[in-house]
Design an enzyme around this catalytic site. Sequence first.
Site, PDB file in Angstrom:
ATOM      1  CE1 TYR A 136      -3.096   2.788   1.245  1.00 44.34           C
ATOM      2  CE2 TYR A 136      -2.126   3.384   2.732  1.00 44.34           C
ATOM      3  CZ  TYR A 136      -2.733   3.417   2.350  1.00 44.34           C
ATOM      4  OH  TYR A 136      -3.480   4.955   2.344  1.00 44.34           O
ATOM      5  NE  ARG A 185      -0.120   3.719  14.551  1.00 43.41           N
ATOM      6  CZ  ARG A 185       0.889   3.173  15.223  1.00 43.41           C
ATOM      7  NH1 ARG A 185       1.706   4.022  15.930  1.00 43.41           N
ATOM      8  NH2 ARG A 185       1.057   1.332  15.024  1.00 43.41           N
TER       9      ARG A 185
HETATM   10  N1  LIG Z   1      -7.784   7.096   6.445  1.00 45.95           N
HETATM   11  C1  LIG Z   1      -6.946   7.735   6.771  1.00 45.95           C
HETATM   12  O1  LIG Z   1      -6.624   7.803   7.857  1.00 45.95           O
HETATM   13  C2  LIG Z   1      -6.488   7.773   5.512  1.00 45.95           C
HETATM   14  C3  LIG Z   1      -4.628   7.938   5.856  1.00 45.95           C
HETATM   15  C4  LIG Z   1      -4.414   8.264   4.994  1.00 45.95           C
HETATM   16  C5  LIG Z   1      -4.055   8.099   3.852  1.00 45.95           C
HETATM   17  N2  LIG Z   1      -5.959   8.238   3.188  1.00 45.95           N
HETATM   18  C6  LIG Z   1      -5.872   7.938   2.306  1.00 45.95           C
HETATM   19  O2  LIG Z   1      -7.411   9.034   2.097  1.00 45.95           O
HETATM   20  C7  LIG Z   1      -8.148   8.675   0.804  1.00 45.95           C
HETATM   21  C8  LIG Z   1      -9.652   8.282   1.128  1.00 45.95           C
HETATM   22  O3  LIG Z   1      -9.747   7.451   1.977  1.00 45.95           O
HETATM   23  P1  LIG Z   1     -10.736   6.897   3.692  1.00 45.95           P
HETATM   24  O4  LIG Z   1      -9.865   6.925   4.946  1.00 45.95           O
HETATM   25  O5  LIG Z   1     -11.882   8.387   3.466  1.00 45.95           O
HETATM   26  O6  LIG Z   1     -11.342   5.797   2.857  1.00 45.95           O
HETATM   27  P2  LIG Z   1     -12.442   5.192   2.162  1.00 45.95           P
HETATM   28  O7  LIG Z   1     -12.883   3.804   1.416  1.00 45.95           O
HETATM   29  O8  LIG Z   1     -13.954   5.733   2.715  1.00 45.95           O
HETATM   30  O9  LIG Z   1     -12.888   6.839   0.786  1.00 45.95           O
HETATM   31  C9  LIG Z   1     -11.966   5.642  -0.162  1.00 45.95           C
HETATM   32  C10 LIG Z   1     -13.692   6.534  -1.325  1.00 45.95           C
HETATM   33  O10 LIG Z   1     -12.534   5.462  -2.610  1.00 45.95           O
HETATM   34  C11 LIG Z   1     -13.670   4.276  -3.553  1.00 45.95           C
HETATM   35  N3  LIG Z   1     -12.888   3.971  -4.941  1.00 45.95           N
HETATM   36  C12 LIG Z   1     -12.008   2.700  -4.012  1.00 45.95           C
HETATM   37  N4  LIG Z   1     -11.846   1.750  -5.488  1.00 45.95           N
HETATM   38  C13 LIG Z   1     -12.217   3.133  -5.764  1.00 45.95           C
HETATM   39  C14 LIG Z   1     -12.269   2.124  -8.166  1.00 45.95           C
HETATM   40  N5  LIG Z   1     -11.544   1.261  -8.002  1.00 45.95           N
HETATM   41  N6  LIG Z   1     -12.950   3.314  -8.231  1.00 45.95           N
HETATM   42  C15 LIG Z   1     -13.706   3.975  -7.815  1.00 45.95           C
HETATM   43  N7  LIG Z   1     -13.524   4.341  -6.537  1.00 45.95           N
HETATM   44  C16 LIG Z   1     -13.377   3.670  -5.624  1.00 45.95           C
HETATM   45  C17 LIG Z   1     -14.653   3.836  -2.333  1.00 45.95           C
HETATM   46  O11 LIG Z   1     -15.533   3.511  -2.862  1.00 45.95           O
HETATM   47  C18 LIG Z   1     -14.809   4.968  -1.109  1.00 45.95           C
HETATM   48  O12 LIG Z   1     -16.225   5.667  -1.565  1.00 45.95           O
HETATM   49  C19 LIG Z   1      -7.706   6.549   0.349  1.00 45.95           C
HETATM   50  O13 LIG Z   1      -6.680   7.481  -0.790  1.00 45.95           O
HETATM   51  C20 LIG Z   1      -6.948   7.305   1.554  1.00 45.95           C
HETATM   52  O14 LIG Z   1      -5.716   6.509   0.783  1.00 45.95           O
HETATM   53  C21 LIG Z   1      -6.892   7.438   4.602  1.00 45.95           C
END
Ligand SMILES: NC(=O)c1ccc[n+]([C@@H]2O[C@H](COP(=O)([O-])OP(=O)(O)OC[C@H]3O[C@@H](n4cnc5c(N)ncnc54)[C@H](O)[C@@H]3O)[C@@H](O)[C@H]2O)c1
Length: 308
Positions: free
Chosen positions: A140, A206
Amino acid sequence: MKVLLTGGAGFIGSHVAEQLVSHGYEVVIIDNLASSSKTYLPEGIKFYEMDINDFTVESIFKSEKPDIVIHLAAQTSVVHSMKEPYFDFQTNTAATVKLLQYAAENGVRQFVFASSAAVYGEPVYLPIDEHHSVDPQSFYAISKYAAELYITAFGKQHDITPTILRFSNVYGPRQNTSGEAGVVGILILKLLQKENCIIYGGKQTRDFVFVKDVAIACAKAVIENKGGIFNISSNTELAISELYKSVSEKMSIDGEAFFHPYREGELVRSVLSNEKAGKELVWKPNYSISKGLDETIEHYIHRYTGSI
Ligand SMILES: NC(=O)c1ccc[n+]([C@@H]2O[C@H](COP(=O)([O-])OP(=O)(O)OC[C@H]3O[C@@H](n4cnc5c(N)ncnc54)[C@H](O)[C@@H]3O)[C@@H](O)[C@H]2O)c1
């Protein structure tokens, strides 16, 4: 100004969409609902249920002509990335490259990317700033870092502002508790359901940043049109055992926590400096952990009792 927001139905994305709308941006969302639903999509936003790997995404760039892309859609599970590295690479790296290509061909002026503290790996010093070495440990983290490199390179070759936001541990209302990242939501739900909480270690720290602060940071990045790499964090170290104590005290539920040995490969301490975002994006988190937990607990109580 029109923003194409990928992953806009998700936890962070739905808050970002609301922020952008409140600042007067026109928002178009692409999301395949892989880990979300339409529940939190703001009213009146154009929504395309589509996979970012799908070639038809190009037609959205041509018809919508966005000025800005905020790319949040991702495979977000570290564990899943270790089981299915190719799927992880396809979604997080290859699809990002395709989006960058479409962005460059269609006159997009800024590309904002959701990266992660995971790219830093084991901290050499704390708090981790943007000059800290990068040592991604999971597939990842590798797929996110590879995407970062492409974004920076596209920024050099095209007239696109490349903005990379490295989030620490984001928490708050709407987080999916079936994933591995939502420790705050998971603890709250366990306590509501009167189930035992299993905590591996407990003394590990964290950096928890509230989702509404993260959404404001995304909006600020667009408003300031700033390129570069920015940590988006609270700059506050919190031990998981302290988090559990705060949550259970706030909920007045004296649940039982079982402390198990640390899991292999788990970071002992993590905290990210947010000084650069403070200076260049004119952003700082507004939510203390206490205020953020209050809103999060309220959300999960409503969700659990079925009132939302
Ligand atoms: N939540 C955290 O603590 C955190 C920390 C660091 C980075 N991030 C990054 O932030 C971003 C959002 O994460 P989140 O926590 O809101 O997760 P989440 O799973 O709630 O949101 C991701 C969204 O992307 C959509 N998605 C996934 N694969 C897809 C695809 N192939 N095509 C179209 N849509 C797709 C999902 O349906 C979802 O709505 C991500 O890129 C994640 O890696 C999150």
